[in-house]
Design a protein around this motif. Sequence first.
Motif, PDB file in Angstrom:
ATOM      1  N   VAL A  71      -4.290   0.579  -9.631  1.00 54.00           N
ATOM      2  CA  VAL A  71      -3.678   1.543  -8.707  1.00 54.00           C
ATOM      3  C   VAL A  71      -3.291   0.863  -7.413  1.00 54.00           C
ATOM      4  O   VAL A  71      -2.170   1.024  -6.914  1.00 54.00           O
ATOM      5  CB  VAL A  71      -4.651   2.708  -8.449  1.00 54.00           C
ATOM      6  N   MET A  72      -4.193   0.072  -6.859  1.00 52.92           N
ATOM      7  CA  MET A  72      -3.930  -0.567  -5.575  1.00 52.92           C
ATOM      8  C   MET A  72      -2.763  -1.544  -5.681  1.00 52.92           C
ATOM      9  O   MET A  72      -1.890  -1.577  -4.800  1.00 52.92           O
ATOM     10  CB  MET A  72      -5.186  -1.303  -5.095  1.00 52.92           C
ATOM     11  N   GLU A  73      -2.676  -2.319  -6.754  1.00 44.79           N
ATOM     12  CA  GLU A  73      -1.612  -3.306  -6.882  1.00 44.79           C
ATOM     13  C   GLU A  73      -0.254  -2.637  -7.095  1.00 44.79           C
ATOM     14  O   GLU A  73       0.765  -3.101  -6.575  1.00 44.79           O
ATOM     15  CB  GLU A  73      -1.936  -4.247  -8.044  1.00 44.79           C
ATOM     16  N   ILE A  74      -0.233  -1.547  -7.836  1.00 44.00           N
ATOM     17  CA  ILE A  74       1.036  -0.841  -8.050  1.00 44.00           C
ATOM     18  C   ILE A  74       1.495  -0.176  -6.757  1.00 44.00           C
ATOM     19  O   ILE A  74       2.684  -0.195  -6.420  1.00 44.00           O
ATOM     20  CB  ILE A  74       0.889   0.197  -9.179  1.00 44.00           C
ATOM     21  N   GLU A  75       0.551   0.386  -6.003  1.00 42.96           N
ATOM     22  CA  GLU A  75       0.911   0.992  -4.721  1.00 42.96           C
ATOM     23  C   GLU A  75       1.463  -0.055  -3.759  1.00 42.96           C
ATOM     24  O   GLU A  75       2.441   0.180  -3.045  1.00 42.96           O
ATOM     25  CB  GLU A  75      -0.309   1.676  -4.105  1.00 42.96           C
ATOM     26  N   ARG A  96       6.036  -2.410  -0.721  1.00 40.76           N
ATOM     27  CA  ARG A  96       6.773  -3.582  -0.254  1.00 40.76           C
ATOM     28  C   ARG A  96       8.159  -3.690  -0.889  1.00 40.76           C
ATOM     29  O   ARG A  96       8.874  -4.670  -0.648  1.00 40.76           O
ATOM     30  CB  ARG A  96       5.969  -4.854  -0.546  1.00 40.76           C
ATOM     31  N   THR A  97       8.539  -2.663  -1.700  1.00 41.45           N
ATOM     32  CA  THR A  97       9.840  -2.716  -2.368  1.00 41.45           C
ATOM     33  C   THR A  97      10.800  -1.645  -1.863  1.00 41.45           C
ATOM     34  O   THR A  97      11.973  -1.926  -1.617  1.00 41.45           O
ATOM     35  CB  THR A  97       9.668  -2.572  -3.896  1.00 41.45           C
ATOM     36  N   VAL A  98      10.322  -0.419  -1.688  1.00 42.93           N
ATOM     37  CA  VAL A  98      11.199   0.679  -1.272  1.00 42.93           C
ATOM     38  C   VAL A  98      10.750   1.205   0.082  1.00 42.93           C
ATOM     39  O   VAL A  98       9.609   0.987   0.513  1.00 42.93           O
ATOM     40  CB  VAL A  98      11.194   1.826  -2.309  1.00 42.93           C
ATOM     41  N   GLY A  99      11.662   1.890   0.750  1.00 42.51           N
ATOM     42  CA  GLY A  99      11.366   2.472   2.050  1.00 42.51           C
ATOM     43  C   GLY A  99      11.359   1.485   3.187  1.00 42.51           C
ATOM     44  O   GLY A  99      10.870   1.793   4.277  1.00 42.51           O
ATOM     45  N   LEU A 100      11.889   0.293   2.983  1.00 44.83           N
ATOM     46  CA  LEU A 100      11.887  -0.738   4.032  1.00 44.83           C
ATOM     47  C   LEU A 100      13.054  -0.562   5.005  1.00 44.83           C
ATOM     48  O   LEU A 100      13.019  -1.093   6.102  1.00 44.83           O
ATOM     49  CB  LEU A 100      11.948  -2.134   3.390  1.00 44.83           C
ATOM     50  N   ARG A 101      14.065   0.174   4.580  1.00 42.07           N
ATOM     51  CA  ARG A 101      15.229   0.411   5.440  1.00 42.07           C
ATOM     52  C   ARG A 101      15.385   1.915   5.610  1.00 42.07           C
ATOM     53  O   ARG A 101      16.117   2.575   4.867  1.00 42.07           O
ATOM     54  CB  ARG A 101      16.482  -0.203   4.802  1.00 42.07           C
ATOM     55  N   PRO A 102      14.660   2.486   6.534  1.00 37.98           N
ATOM     56  CA  PRO A 102      14.626   3.957   6.639  1.00 37.98           C
ATOM     57  C   PRO A 102      15.949   4.578   7.027  1.00 37.98           C
ATOM     58  O   PRO A 102      16.125   5.787   6.877  1.00 37.98           O
ATOM     59  CB  PRO A 102      13.559   4.200   7.716  1.00 37.98           C
ATOM     60  N   GLY A 152      -5.378   3.288  -2.696  1.00 34.25           N
ATOM     61  CA  GLY A 152      -4.079   2.946  -2.159  1.00 34.25           C
ATOM     62  C   GLY A 152      -3.900   3.473  -0.781  1.00 34.25           C
ATOM     63  O   GLY A 152      -4.563   4.352  -0.295  1.00 34.25           O
ATOM     64  N   SER A 153      -2.935   2.908  -0.077  1.00 36.04           N
ATOM     65  CA  SER A 153      -2.608   3.333   1.259  1.00 36.04           C
ATOM     66  C   SER A 153      -1.982   4.673   1.231  1.00 36.04           C
ATOM     67  O   SER A 153      -1.170   4.988   0.425  1.00 36.04           O
ATOM     68  CB  SER A 153      -1.644   2.317   1.881  1.00 36.04           C
ATOM     69  N   GLY A 154      -2.390   5.482   2.152  1.00 34.85           N
ATOM     70  CA  GLY A 154      -1.791   6.786   2.294  1.00 34.85           C
ATOM     71  C   GLY A 154      -2.100   7.726   1.184  1.00 34.85           C
ATOM     72  O   GLY A 154      -1.446   8.714   0.997  1.00 34.85           O
ATOM     73  N   SER A 155      -3.128   7.468   0.389  1.00 35.50           N
ATOM     74  CA  SER A 155      -3.374   8.367  -0.693  1.00 35.50           C
ATOM     75  C   SER A 155      -3.827   9.680  -0.189  1.00 35.50           C
ATOM     76  O   SER A 155      -3.265  10.689  -0.420  1.00 35.50           O
ATOM     77  CB  SER A 155      -4.345   7.754  -1.663  1.00 35.50           C
TER      78      SER A 155
END
Length: 906
Positions: free
Chosen positions: A816-820, A825-831, A861-864
């Motif tokens: 879970v942690m690695e997928i999160e 680190r892949t999406v949401g980097l350019r808001p 995970g972060s923000g869970s």
Amino acid sequence: MAGGPAVNGTGAPPQAGVLEGVNPIEYSPTNPILLFIIQANPLKLLRQPRVIAEVLGGILLGPTVMMRIPGFKDAIFPDESMPVFANVANLGLVIFLFLIALEVDMRMFTQNWKAALSVGLAGMAIPFGLGFAIAYGLYHRYHVNLVAQPISFGVFGLFIGTALAITAFPVLCRILSELNLLRTNVGVTTLAAGIGNDVTGWILLALCVALVNNSSGLAALWALLCCIGWTLLLVFVIRPPFMWILRRTGSLQNGPTQGVVALTMLMVLASAWFTGIIGVHPIFGAFLIGVICPHDGGFAIKLTEKIEDLIGVLFLPLYFALSGLNTNLGLLNDGITWAYVIGVTCCAFFGKIAGGTIAARANKLLWRESFTIGCLMSCKGLVELIVLNIGLQAGILSPTTFSMFVVMALVTTVTTTPLTKAFYPAWYQKKVERWRRGEIDWDGNPIDRPESGHDVSVEKPVESQIRRLMVHLRLDSLPSIFTFITLLSPESVSTPARPADKAEETPKEGEGQVVKKRPLEVHGLHVIELSDRTSSVMHLTTGEDFYSLRDPVVNAFRAFSQLHDLAVSGKAAVVPIDSYAETLMSHASDVSSDFALIPWGEYGSVSEEQSFPLTPHLNERFMSATHLEFITQTLEKASHTCNAGIFIDNGFGGITRPADRPGLDRTKSTRSALSIRSFRQEMTALPVADRSHHILLPFFGGPDDTVAMRLVLQLAKNQHITASIVRIISPAATTEVEATTSSTAADKTTEAPATATSSHSSDTTNPRTAGKAPAPVPQEDQEPAVFFTMQASLPTELASRVAFSELHITSQSAAVMEIEQLVHRTVGLRPKNAGDLVIVGRRNCRLGSGLSEEVTTGGSGSGSGSGSDNDTPDLRRAIGSVAERMVKIGLRASILVVQAGGHLRG
């Protein structure tokens, strides 16, 4: 004196009420509203949306149950208060008959006059004759010696025959709509016959009342002639200027104005007053005004919407209560009485079913369809209670016969729906529909039709590329839907034709226009909830095509297609909320859809009815049991129809929602220290400058992820999209499978490049073993080959925008942690771009159980910020464990959950 009329010598009532010891439930002629409110409030609580529950609620208040309690009647329904109660109930009855007449669209009768006339007349003649026959025994046993002013047997027999011959048109509409039969041969024939039956029944009832209220036959004749003259006056003198006023005020196009509503209600009351003073019941005058109201432009529907709520919430429960106070089932206390009850019920059933079945069969309908029409025509409902109460008030029925017929009305109404389902089940409807289209013979064997462009098999081959997209249109999801369609469709659909070509393509007079086939066809369906409101049913009876042309959501969809040069079709369907899933997938099957796109409700509800569309909390959006059940049923039905995707929007297209509710602007004032303005100035917004999107696909393996990867590659053809396809390798993956997969990929790189959307069979074929008899390969071992095949066959123009990579999961506990971390680190980097998207398969063959275990233990995970698996078990069942985790971690990206359908389903 507590409860006394006065406490002083002048006889003035106490002004402080209960503070001076006045009994609040004691009837006072000078202030009857207090007891009336007490009488009305419990009735509102007893009201249920079903007519049977309303009737039973009224009976419970009567002498059958509640009035057996000592002091109940004297305290709640004293005799001196009943005139006020009855007056309000009858006023509601007058307006309700006006609403019933608004449902009667004579155009449906005229368009199907042959079947309507035959079924309607046969459905009335046989029960009318049986009613006249059984009236002989009822008249001599329960009328002659039990009624203060006996009437002649002819009038009594006419009323009994009418009571057995009449059909409840409003309840009939609701039953047909709930069973989704309005657009079938059965529904159209039944509605058309019901309209003629309804009008004829009210005419016969008017004749009965006129004969009873007038002392001689000549006076009754004069009353009927006056009624006919009044009808002609309304049609030829009153209606033309009324129509002129409607056009002048724009009420036909935009709905009735307040002045038009007031004018219409004044006409209703005036007409009711006139028919009342000539010896015909006031409800007939109200019914006539409803008949002359136009249905053009949906005027009748919009007028009904303005009136029906007050009538349904307050006045109808009052009338049911008044009817229940007159119903005493305790009078049915011997065997001969119950024998007559059974006889009356059998006459009502046999007469209606036999008459309707014979007439429908004569119109070349199938036997099952004919029996179904007969059963539907036997429905009585509220209209029967109105007829019976009129007969009781006019002295035609005794209390005993009234109670008999109330039982008959309940039995016939309760059994209508079960009998209809038994004679005309859903499987039979589909069989008849396919048989009439020539797809199968009567035994169910498929008929080959080479000229047909559609595959009639249930599990049709699924296209590797989306060419026909079916979209569930929702008002709250239109921005994200439009953005997705724009990205999916080719940027250049066609080149402009030269002037000479245009001249050649111009169709000649009488010839149809040639439509070019587009790379992408989009078929939109706006599903609207069918509620208990009369206006909701009227939308269906006016015609589905008529309603689709005026639906604002469908029209917005059509306008969008014209702006982007897309080939689309749009329609609206009004169905019960529990039929949404079946309706959507039936439409997807009808249009031979490759992919069904179902947006997740912006407010977490199936219906779009939002009185206060405030942004819900995360848990509220994903915790609605009704919405989760809708998603689950839709995906279950889609597994046999086509590929499907659940789109969870989170700012896709560059449109974001405010996190907090906006506050009020504060401004300084010269006269006061501080003032608060009650408005907030809206800021203008420029179009999204960065129109880019980044798509992430965690590839776990399985049919769902395979379909998802093909969808990503199709979307990646748009120059504004970049994509990351990451193969998730679990610890369970063996080195042998990896070695085989790597060698397979190396061999494929030496071959001619295949298309990025090659078929599933070619994806799973090893060129080295061609011509041999390979051993069966487990599905989970085929998926690496699919991944590397897609990577090796990636077109050159997509290589710079699509990145393939692998992620090795060290352990199930850290999955879970690695997928999160991968997602963050892949999406949401350019808001400030147009919104990113995570596409996941609903089911995966490797980490499904492991991921479920991690969510059960809470994950890290972060923000869970989420609880255990017990918090959202239905959410996981609906969209899968991977997508559930993506929802919980609070992504700054939208989510598309993909499920394979047809021959690709797992």
